[in-house]
Write a protein that holds these residues in place. Structure first.
Motif, mmCIF file in Angstrom:
data_model
loop_
_atom_site.group_PDB
_atom_site.id
_atom_site.type_symbol
_atom_site.label_atom_id
_atom_site.label_comp_id
_atom_site.label_asym_id
_atom_site.label_seq_id
_atom_site.Cartn_x
_atom_site.Cartn_y
_atom_site.Cartn_z
ATOM 1 N N GLY A 1 -27.088 11.236 11.964
ATOM 2 C CA GLY A 1 -27.847 11.902 13.020
ATOM 3 C C GLY A 1 -29.328 11.579 13.023
ATOM 4 O O GLY A 1 -30.082 12.098 13.857
ATOM 5 N N ASP A 2 -29.769 10.730 12.121
ATOM 6 C CA ASP A 2 -31.190 10.425 11.966
ATOM 7 C C ASP A 2 -31.577 9.264 12.886
ATOM 8 O O ASP A 2 -31.016 8.171 12.777
ATOM 9 N N PRO A 3 -32.566 9.470 13.779
ATOM 10 C CA PRO A 3 -32.974 8.357 14.663
ATOM 11 C C PRO A 3 -33.845 7.315 13.963
ATOM 12 O O PRO A 3 -34.004 6.209 14.485
ATOM 13 N N VAL A 4 -34.395 7.650 12.785
ATOM 14 C CA VAL A 4 -35.386 6.771 12.156
ATOM 15 C C VAL A 4 -34.865 5.356 11.883
ATOM 16 O O VAL A 4 -35.562 4.375 12.171
ATOM 17 N N PRO A 5 -33.658 5.175 11.323
ATOM 18 C CA PRO A 5 -33.202 3.798 11.098
ATOM 19 C C PRO A 5 -33.165 2.959 12.378
ATOM 20 O O PRO A 5 -33.451 1.756 12.348
ATOM 21 N N TYR A 6 -32.838 3.592 13.498
ATOM 22 C CA TYR A 6 -32.798 2.863 14.763
ATOM 23 C C TYR A 6 -34.211 2.605 15.297
ATOM 24 O O TYR A 6 -34.452 1.595 15.962
ATOM 25 N N ILE A 7 -35.148 3.526 15.009
ATOM 26 C CA ILE A 7 -36.540 3.286 15.396
ATOM 27 C C ILE A 7 -37.095 2.095 14.617
ATOM 28 O O ILE A 7 -37.809 1.248 15.171
ATOM 29 N N VAL A 8 -36.747 2.008 13.335
ATOM 30 C CA VAL A 8 -37.141 0.840 12.539
ATOM 31 C C VAL A 8 -36.565 -0.430 13.161
ATOM 32 O O VAL A 8 -37.237 -1.465 13.249
ATOM 33 N N GLU A 9 -35.327 -0.344 13.627
ATOM 34 C CA GLU A 9 -34.674 -1.525 14.193
ATOM 35 C C GLU A 9 -35.341 -1.988 15.486
ATOM 36 O O GLU A 9 -35.218 -3.164 15.870
ATOM 37 N N LEU A 10 -36.050 -1.101 16.178
ATOM 38 C CA LEU A 10 -36.757 -1.521 17.381
ATOM 39 C C LEU A 10 -37.774 -2.619 17.053
ATOM 40 O O LEU A 10 -37.971 -3.559 17.831
ATOM 41 N N SER A 11 -38.426 -2.494 15.902
ATOM 42 C CA SER A 11 -39.370 -3.533 15.480
ATOM 43 C C SER A 11 -38.638 -4.809 15.085
ATOM 44 O O SER A 11 -39.114 -5.923 15.334
ATOM 45 N N VAL A 12 -37.468 -4.653 14.481
ATOM 46 C CA VAL A 12 -36.631 -5.811 14.157
ATOM 47 C C VAL A 12 -36.227 -6.516 15.455
ATOM 48 O O VAL A 12 -36.260 -7.747 15.552
ATOM 49 N N ALA A 13 -35.848 -5.729 16.461
ATOM 50 C CA ALA A 13 -35.432 -6.286 17.750
ATOM 51 C C ALA A 13 -36.554 -7.097 18.383
ATOM 52 O O ALA A 13 -36.325 -8.168 18.962
ATOM 53 N N ARG A 14 -37.773 -6.593 18.266
ATOM 54 C CA ARG A 14 -38.920 -7.317 18.807
ATOM 55 C C ARG A 14 -39.146 -8.612 18.039
ATOM 56 O O ARG A 14 -39.388 -9.672 18.620
ATOM 57 N N GLY A 15 -39.053 -8.534 16.699
ATOM 58 C CA GLY A 15 -39.312 -9.708 15.882
ATOM 59 C C GLY A 15 -38.248 -10.783 15.991
ATOM 60 O O GLY A 15 -38.553 -11.978 16.008
ATOM 61 N N LEU A 16 -36.997 -10.361 16.097
ATOM 62 C CA LEU A 16 -35.895 -11.331 16.169
ATOM 63 C C LEU A 16 -35.547 -11.726 17.601
ATOM 64 O O LEU A 16 -34.714 -12.607 17.813
ATOM 65 N N GLY A 17 -36.175 -11.065 18.562
ATOM 66 C CA GLY A 17 -35.930 -11.434 19.956
ATOM 67 C C GLY A 17 -34.564 -11.012 20.465
ATOM 68 O O GLY A 17 -33.858 -11.809 21.094
#
Length: 372
Positions: free
Chosen positions: A180-196
């Motif tokens: 139920g924690d959104p934080v891991p997915y918020i971290v992944e937003l930066s991964v998404a930006r970096g990996l395109g």
């Protein structure tokens, strides 16, 4: 020879008029400290530049205390306990995860380790090895990898991609440990930006965040970067995203300030428009952010972020009294946009603060007239 005498005469007139122009009502300019015309921020109880805390946007004494203990003892347990007691769906958990990850990353940069010295941030490695099922430690580790990628490798390089792929896997592990924690997915937003990530892939991550914390301001700011023109979107997509967030913001939510952040992300490098900061798009975004700040809970962890951004725009718009009204709430902490984009955030903030004080006093303001 006549031209030379004319130039000398103009220069002399300039020296005579300059003090008057500096003192005239409404004139604003920075003069050296100690100058008779210098406005002194200390008169308003503001912190000295060297005292400004660049680690966070506003006060979080519990976090500061725990960071002090962890860095002094290199024992992770205080950090683990603090995160365990921080609500999973709130803004504060995300900010604390970022702070712990940033502290470990900075330690590693300062002390990479060697034959006779352990690397900095060792406490995070011990945390992960001793408590592999701890959701807080897993989230901090994922964010640590993201920060390491941005800090130590060039985007697009093989090294950058390798670290980001590792961060992506760490996000998946953290998400499994705390469904139920959104934080891991918020971290992944930066991964998404970096990996395109493709926009479809990004939306899949974003929907998981909306399912868990639909009004999460920190998540919206992280997502905004992806939609910006300099990354994987466009100016219009970023504006649309920010305005949609503001339109659906519940009463008291700081999401109404999102358009101001979108404007900031697309400021022209060279301002060719006279009075750009008085244009309708900027004025409307400032108005929305002021409304959000005035209606937000005083203890909202994201309130300081909005206030710092407002200071930047209010000073640029020469709205001195309103800028001072924001400064009294956040002075002392500068770990937020736009200051963190500068190599010296404290110095950047101090310049804007000095301009706000000078403008305020040039228009009749004083410490006695400033409401707190």
């Amino acid at each position: 020879m006549e031209i030379l005498w004319v130039l000398i005469a103009l220069l002399m007139i300039g020296f005579v008029l300059l003090p008057f122009l500096r003192r005239r009502r409404g004139a604003v300019g920075l003069v050296p400290a100690g100058h008779p015309d210098a406005a002194d921020p200390a008169n308003y109880g503001f912190a000295r530049q060297e005292e400004l805390d660049i680690r966070m946007p506003g006060p979080d004494q519990d976090l500061l205390d725990v960071l002090g203990v962890v860095q002094r003892t290199q024992d992770h347990r205080a950090a683990q306990q603090l995160l365990a007691g921080t609500p999973a769906d709130g803004e504060q958990r995300w900010q604390r995860v970022q702070a712990f990850a940033g502290a470990a990353s900075l330690e590693l940069t300062q002390r990479p380790g060697g034959v006779s010295e352990a690397p900095g941030g060792q406490w995070l490695r011990v945390w992960r090895s001793e408590m592999p099922k701890d959701a807080g430690g897993a989230a901090v580790h994922a964010e640590f990898l993201v920060q390491q990628a941005w800090r130590t490798a060039a985007p697009g390089s093989d090294e950058f991609r390798i670290i980001m792929e590792e961060a992506k896997a760490a996000c998946g592990e953290a998400a499994l440990l705390a469904p139920g924690d959104p934080v891991p997915y918020i971290v992944e937003l930066s991964v998404a930006r970096g990996l395109g990530y493709s926009q479809q892939e990004f939306e899949q991550v974003w929907l998981k965040i909306l399912d868990r914390a639909p009004a999460h301001m920190g998540a919206h700011l992280a997502a905004l970067h992806y939609w910006c023109e300099k990354w994987h979107g466009s100016r219009q997509q970023a504006y649309d995203f920010a305005e949609a967030a503001a339109a659906r913001a519940p009463e008291g939510s700081l999401l109404a300030a999102m358009p101001l952040f979108a404007v900031f992300e697309h400021l022209p490098e060279v301002n060719l428009v006279s009075g750009f900061y008085q244009t309708e798009v900027v004025s409307k975004a400032i108005h929305g952010a002021l409304h959000a700040v005035h209606s937000a809970r005083p203890d909202d962890p994201m309130l300081a972020h909005a206030r710092h951004m407002l200071i930047f725009f209010l000073v640029r718009s020469e709205r001195w009294a309103e800028a001072m009204g924001q400064l009294v709430h956040v002075d002392g902490h500068v770990g937020a946009l736009p200051w963190t984009l500068s190599p010296d955030p404290a110095a950047e903030f101090a310049v804007y603060r000095a301009l706000a004080v000078a403008g305020y006093e040039a228009n009749g303001g004083s410490p006695a007239t400033l409401p707190h």
